[in-house]
Design a protein around this motif. Structure first.
Motif, PDB file in Angstrom:
ATOM      1  N   THR A   9       0.828  -1.209   0.000  1.00 26.15           N
ATOM      2  CA  THR A   9       0.000   0.000   0.000  1.00 26.15           C
ATOM      3  C   THR A   9       0.859   1.255   0.000  1.00 26.15           C
ATOM      4  O   THR A   9       0.628   2.199  -0.770  1.00 26.15           O
ATOM      5  CB  THR A   9      -0.937   0.011   1.220  1.00 26.15           C
ATOM      6  OG1 THR A   9      -1.779  -1.142   1.187  1.00 26.15           O
ATOM      7  CG2 THR A   9      -1.791   1.277   1.245  1.00 26.15           C
ATOM      8  N   LEU A  10       1.881   1.274   0.854  1.00 24.43           N
ATOM      9  CA  LEU A  10       2.766   2.431   0.943  1.00 24.43           C
ATOM     10  C   LEU A  10       3.624   2.583  -0.312  1.00 24.43           C
ATOM     11  O   LEU A  10       3.877   3.702  -0.768  1.00 24.43           O
ATOM     12  CB  LEU A  10       3.660   2.302   2.183  1.00 24.43           C
ATOM     13  CG  LEU A  10       2.933   2.343   3.533  1.00 24.43           C
ATOM     14  CD1 LEU A  10       3.877   2.004   4.665  1.00 24.43           C
ATOM     15  CD2 LEU A  10       2.314   3.729   3.757  1.00 24.43           C
ATOM     16  N   LYS A  11       4.055   1.458  -0.869  1.00 21.91           N
ATOM     17  CA  LYS A  11       4.860   1.504  -2.096  1.00 21.91           C
ATOM     18  C   LYS A  11       4.062   2.093  -3.256  1.00 21.91           C
ATOM     19  O   LYS A  11       4.565   2.917  -4.030  1.00 21.91           O
ATOM     20  CB  LYS A  11       5.347   0.095  -2.445  1.00 21.91           C
ATOM     21  CG  LYS A  11       6.331   0.049  -3.605  1.00 21.91           C
ATOM     22  CD  LYS A  11       6.856  -1.364  -3.802  1.00 21.91           C
ATOM     23  CE  LYS A  11       7.895  -1.415  -4.910  1.00 21.91           C
ATOM     24  NZ  LYS A  11       8.433  -2.802  -5.095  1.00 21.91           N
ATOM     25  N   LYS A  12       2.792   1.692  -3.364  1.00 18.94           N
ATOM     26  CA  LYS A  12       1.933   2.225  -4.414  1.00 18.94           C
ATOM     27  C   LYS A  12       1.732   3.729  -4.243  1.00 18.94           C
ATOM     28  O   LYS A  12       1.776   4.496  -5.222  1.00 18.94           O
ATOM     29  CB  LYS A  12       0.575   1.504  -4.374  1.00 18.94           C
ATOM     30  CG  LYS A  12      -0.410   2.001  -5.428  1.00 18.94           C
ATOM     31  CD  LYS A  12      -1.732   1.267  -5.326  1.00 18.94           C
ATOM     32  CE  LYS A  12      -2.737   1.789  -6.356  1.00 18.94           C
ATOM     33  NZ  LYS A  12      -4.048   1.108  -6.235  1.00 18.94           N
ATOM     34  N   GLU A  13       1.547   4.161  -3.003  1.00 21.85           N
ATOM     35  CA  GLU A  13       1.347   5.581  -2.738  1.00 21.85           C
ATOM     36  C   GLU A  13       2.612   6.382  -3.054  1.00 21.85           C
ATOM     37  O   GLU A  13       2.542   7.493  -3.591  1.00 21.85           O
ATOM     38  CB  GLU A  13       0.941   5.786  -1.278  1.00 21.85           C
ATOM     39  CG  GLU A  13       0.533   7.219  -0.966  1.00 21.85           C
ATOM     40  CD  GLU A  13      -0.062   7.350   0.428  1.00 21.85           C
ATOM     41  OE1 GLU A  13      -0.270   8.503   0.865  1.00 21.85           O
ATOM     42  OE2 GLU A  13      -0.301   6.315   1.076  1.00 21.85           O
ATOM     43  N   TYR A 107       7.017   9.120   3.142  1.00 21.22           N
ATOM     44  CA  TYR A 107       8.460   9.266   2.996  1.00 21.22           C
ATOM     45  C   TYR A 107       9.158   9.705   4.290  1.00 21.22           C
ATOM     46  O   TYR A 107      10.349  10.014   4.293  1.00 21.22           O
ATOM     47  CB  TYR A 107       8.794  10.277   1.896  1.00 21.22           C
ATOM     48  CG  TYR A 107       8.102  11.612   2.061  1.00 21.22           C
ATOM     49  CD1 TYR A 107       8.550  12.548   2.989  1.00 21.22           C
ATOM     50  CD2 TYR A 107       7.009  11.942   1.272  1.00 21.22           C
ATOM     51  CE1 TYR A 107       7.924  13.759   3.144  1.00 21.22           C
ATOM     52  CE2 TYR A 107       6.376  13.157   1.406  1.00 21.22           C
ATOM     53  CZ  TYR A 107       6.832  14.073   2.342  1.00 21.22           C
ATOM     54  OH  TYR A 107       6.197  15.275   2.484  1.00 21.22           O
ATOM     55  N   THR A 108       8.430   9.746   5.405  1.00 21.10           N
ATOM     56  CA  THR A 108       9.040  10.206   6.641  1.00 21.10           C
ATOM     57  C   THR A 108      10.121   9.233   7.113  1.00 21.10           C
ATOM     58  O   THR A 108      10.025   8.020   6.904  1.00 21.10           O
ATOM     59  CB  THR A 108       7.980  10.396   7.736  1.00 21.10           C
ATOM     60  OG1 THR A 108       8.609  10.955   8.894  1.00 21.10           O
ATOM     61  CG2 THR A 108       7.336   9.067   8.109  1.00 21.10           C
ATOM     62  N   THR A 109      11.123   9.784   7.765  1.00 24.28           N
ATOM     63  CA  THR A 109      12.205   8.965   8.322  1.00 24.28           C
ATOM     64  C   THR A 109      12.289   9.121   9.834  1.00 24.28           C
ATOM     65  O   THR A 109      13.262   8.681  10.446  1.00 24.28           O
ATOM     66  CB  THR A 109      13.548   9.369   7.696  1.00 24.28           C
ATOM     67  OG1 THR A 109      13.793  10.765   7.962  1.00 24.28           O
ATOM     68  CG2 THR A 109      13.555   9.123   6.202  1.00 24.28           C
ATOM     69  N   LEU A 110      11.275   9.760  10.425  1.00 25.37           N
ATOM     70  CA  LEU A 110      11.273  10.000  11.862  1.00 25.37           C
ATOM     71  C   LEU A 110       9.951   9.545  12.470  1.00 25.37           C
ATOM     72  O   LEU A 110       8.890   9.699  11.869  1.00 25.37           O
ATOM     73  CB  LEU A 110      11.464  11.490  12.169  1.00 25.37           C
ATOM     74  CG  LEU A 110      12.790  12.130  11.741  1.00 25.37           C
ATOM     75  CD1 LEU A 110      12.709  13.637  11.882  1.00 25.37           C
ATOM     76  CD2 LEU A 110      13.946  11.572  12.552  1.00 25.37           C
ATOM     77  N   CYS A 111      10.026   8.978  13.660  1.00 23.69           N
ATOM     78  CA  CYS A 111       8.804   8.635  14.383  1.00 23.69           C
ATOM     79  C   CYS A 111       8.204   9.920  14.942  1.00 23.69           C
ATOM     80  O   CYS A 111       8.838  10.973  14.931  1.00 23.69           O
ATOM     81  CB  CYS A 111       9.096   7.635  15.507  1.00 23.69           C
ATOM     82  SG  CYS A 111      10.178   8.292  16.810  1.00 23.69           S
ATOM     83  N   ILE A 112       6.998   9.839  15.456  1.00 21.97           N
ATOM     84  CA  ILE A 112       6.301  11.037  15.913  1.00 21.97           C
ATOM     85  C   ILE A 112       7.013  11.696  17.089  1.00 21.97           C
ATOM     86  O   ILE A 112       6.969  12.921  17.261  1.00 21.97           O
ATOM     87  CB  ILE A 112       4.837  10.692  16.302  1.00 21.97           C
ATOM     88  CG1 ILE A 112       4.029  11.975  16.502  1.00 21.97           C
ATOM     89  CG2 ILE A 112       4.801   9.797  17.524  1.00 21.97           C
ATOM     90  CD1 ILE A 112       3.859  12.798  15.263  1.00 21.97           C
TER      91      ILE A 112
END
Length: 242
Positions: A9-13, A107-112
């Protein structure tokens, strides 16, 4: 840990975002000069305002181009991380980023928890070093209207020249100087005013109006034309003509 369905799902987005950003980056790429883009052979015979719209569109395209390029780099890095198997890990604490956050920002590389620790620039525009902000506690009671505000700013310069004005002018500083210092828009002006609570303050007159009214009182007349005759009925109504 993301399951295969979530990864797909994330790859498609991400691929959809990449396609959209690539189109935006290409469409907003400015390659032609202003002359070529506007069809003008020369800029010297045009008033500066004539090219205002063209300048705005070029600046907007430049901003969109830079933004799309920056976002595209993040998307491509995320797709590369998927291939390497490091996608979905916080680059600070190395913990798994929840699917809900990745779904919102793929595309985030950080947690909340660490996203709020990103450095926020605190530098301000250099103009603020010379600007003087209004102090609300120094309000004296006479409010400025829009015309007064424009006159004050226009003294710093506009595209107009002394030849655009009627009458002789000694210098540029007098172009927008109306000589009215009491907050009124016109030299002779009066209106009914209210205070901040909506209570009537009666007639408010400019300094010139009050001076003129005093001169009429000294002469004992109501207007420069003399006393205005009184009519019991309105003369403009048929049958009431005098």
């Amino acid at each position: 840990m993301l399951n295969d369905n979530q990864k797909n799902t994330l790859k498609k987005e991400l691929y959809e975002m990449k396609e959209h950003l690539s189109i935006t980056e290409e469409e907003t790429d400015i390659k032609d000069s202003v002359q070529e883009n506007s069809g003008e052979l020369s800029m010297y015979d045009n008033h500066p305002a004539d090219l205002g719209t063209e300048l705005y569109e070029r600046e907007k395209d430049m901003a969109l181009h830079v933004h799309a390029g920056s976002e595209l780099e993040k998307v491509e890095s995320a797709l590369q991380a998927m291939q390497e198997g490091s996608y979905g890990k916080c680059e600070v604490c190395q913990k798994d980023i929840p699917f809900e956050r990745l779904e919102a920002v793929p595309y985030t590389t950080l947690c909340i928890d660490h996203a709020t620790e990103q450095e926020v620039p605190h530098d301000r525009p250099v103009e603020e070093d010379t600007l003087t902000m209004a102090n609300p506690n120094s309000f004296s009671g006479a409010a400025r209207d829009g015309e007064d505000s424009f006159q004050e700013i226009a003294k710093s310069g506009t595209s107009e020249t002394p030849s655009d004005f009627i009458g002789d002018r000694d210098n540029y500083n007098t172009l927008y100087d109306s000589g009215i210092s009491d907050g009124a828009t016109e030299e002779f002006e009066e209106f009914i005013g209210t205070d901040i609570n909506g209570k009537s303050r009666g007639f408010i007159r400019s300094d010139a109006s009050e001076k003129y009214e005093a001169e009429l009182d000294d002469e004992g007349i109501e207007s420069p034309l003399g006393d205005i005759p009184y009519h019991e009925n309105d003369g403009y109504i048929e049958g009431n003509e005098k």
